[in-house]
Design a protein around this motif. Sequence first.
Motif, PDB file in Angstrom:
ATOM      1  N   TYR A  35       0.838  -1.194   0.000  1.00  0.00           N
ATOM      2  CA  TYR A  35       0.000   0.000   0.000  1.00  0.00           C
ATOM      3  C   TYR A  35       0.874   1.245   0.000  1.00  0.00           C
ATOM      4  O   TYR A  35       2.016   1.229   0.450  1.00  0.00           O
ATOM      5  N   GLN A  37       0.418   5.403   1.238  1.00  0.00           N
ATOM      6  CA  GLN A  37      -0.458   6.329   1.942  1.00  0.00           C
ATOM      7  C   GLN A  37       0.067   7.754   1.811  1.00  0.00           C
ATOM      8  O   GLN A  37       1.226   8.028   2.130  1.00  0.00           O
ATOM      9  N   MET A  39      -1.456  12.060   2.180  1.00  0.00           N
ATOM     10  CA  MET A  39      -2.553  12.897   2.670  1.00  0.00           C
ATOM     11  C   MET A  39      -3.591  13.108   1.576  1.00  0.00           C
ATOM     12  O   MET A  39      -4.792  13.085   1.840  1.00  0.00           O
ATOM     13  N   MET A  40      -3.116  13.313   0.372  1.00  0.00           N
ATOM     14  CA  MET A  40      -4.030  13.644  -0.717  1.00  0.00           C
ATOM     15  C   MET A  40      -4.874  12.442  -1.160  1.00  0.00           C
ATOM     16  O   MET A  40      -6.075  12.575  -1.401  1.00  0.00           O
ATOM     17  N   ARG A  41      -4.274  11.288  -1.260  1.00  0.00           N
ATOM     18  CA  ARG A  41      -4.938  10.141  -1.861  1.00  0.00           C
ATOM     19  C   ARG A  41      -5.343   9.063  -0.857  1.00  0.00           C
ATOM     20  O   ARG A  41      -5.974   8.070  -1.229  1.00  0.00           O
ATOM     21  N   GLY A  42      -4.926   9.260   0.379  1.00  0.00           N
ATOM     22  CA  GLY A  42      -5.281   8.271   1.393  1.00  0.00           C
ATOM     23  C   GLY A  42      -4.475   7.000   1.221  1.00  0.00           C
ATOM     24  O   GLY A  42      -3.339   7.008   0.762  1.00  0.00           O
ATOM     25  N   LEU A  43      -5.093   5.886   1.548  1.00  0.00           N
ATOM     26  CA  LEU A  43      -4.439   4.582   1.510  1.00  0.00           C
ATOM     27  C   LEU A  43      -4.798   3.899   0.185  1.00  0.00           C
ATOM     28  O   LEU A  43      -5.965   3.647  -0.089  1.00  0.00           O
ATOM     29  N   LEU A  45      -4.037   0.649  -2.509  1.00  0.00           N
ATOM     30  CA  LEU A  45      -3.428  -0.653  -2.753  1.00  0.00           C
ATOM     31  C   LEU A  45      -2.661  -0.597  -4.064  1.00  0.00           C
ATOM     32  O   LEU A  45      -3.222  -0.231  -5.094  1.00  0.00           O
ATOM     33  N   PHE A  91       3.337   0.889   2.963  1.00  0.00           N
ATOM     34  CA  PHE A  91       3.084  -0.184   3.921  1.00  0.00           C
ATOM     35  C   PHE A  91       3.038  -1.524   3.201  1.00  0.00           C
ATOM     36  O   PHE A  91       2.515  -1.634   2.089  1.00  0.00           O
ATOM     37  N   PRO A 108       5.419  -1.697   9.823  1.00  0.00           N
ATOM     38  CA  PRO A 108       5.571  -0.339  10.358  1.00  0.00           C
ATOM     39  C   PRO A 108       5.628   0.735   9.280  1.00  0.00           C
ATOM     40  O   PRO A 108       5.477   1.917   9.589  1.00  0.00           O
ATOM     41  N   ARG A 111       8.884   5.337   5.224  1.00  0.00           N
ATOM     42  CA  ARG A 111       8.599   6.723   4.839  1.00  0.00           C
ATOM     43  C   ARG A 111       9.610   7.139   3.790  1.00  0.00           C
ATOM     44  O   ARG A 111      10.804   7.244   4.072  1.00  0.00           O
TER      45      ARG A 111
END
Lengths: 115, 112
Positions: A35, A37, A39-43, A45, A91, A108, A111
């Motif tokens: 995945y 993640q 802010m703009m597009r969220g989570l 797959l 993730f 975890p 980033r």
Amino acid sequence: DAGVIQSPRHEVTEMGQEVTLRCKPISGHNSLFWYRQTMMRGLELLIYFNNNVPIDDSGMPEDRFSAKMPNASFSTLKIQPSEPRDSAVYFCASSLLGQGPYEQYFGPGTRLTVT
Amino acid sequence: ELKVEQNPLFLSMQEGKNYTIYCNYSTTSDRLYWYRQDPGKSLESLFVLLSNGAVKQEGRLMASLDTKARLSTLHITAAVHDLSATYFCAVVESSTLGRLYFGRGTQLTVWP
């Protein structure tokens, strides 16, 4: 159990460089999910594997992204060349299909910052 | 493609108050999951709801599933600051594939 293991935890790289993210799923799990993640597009797959075989890679943004799962205990997500818009938290999650609730367990995260 | 909608997306509530987060999904599914994510952390599984009418409770959180209405709720009772986090619901389209479709998440802030 150590849970899902991801490395590195943080990666800072320059635009144009190759980035490789690594994931070790929970032992005995037969499905693995990558995945992204933001802010703009969220989570989102990106791709998932079942028994080491890619099932659905329709979420992979473009050809710069590739993923492999050479065996049941290791997967990589590679970005080449990287771009600033790839900056996100990536993730990896694993689950056991065929038995129980198919719950996904998340690592975890890595980033990634592309400058 | 299966769509999952959560509301509200942002929730600010005072300690001691009750509130409900809603999760609607667009196609038939018999499995629904709730996850919690703390800032800068990963997603942690809270509840797995496997059948119509399923209800699960953990502390001040209670989740329920109505598959006929394609609706799940996450009820917060007497909120405390430690519940501040983002809560995601997720639905699986087909049990044999295991792919989860996530909502956008509800960012909960509990203030004194």
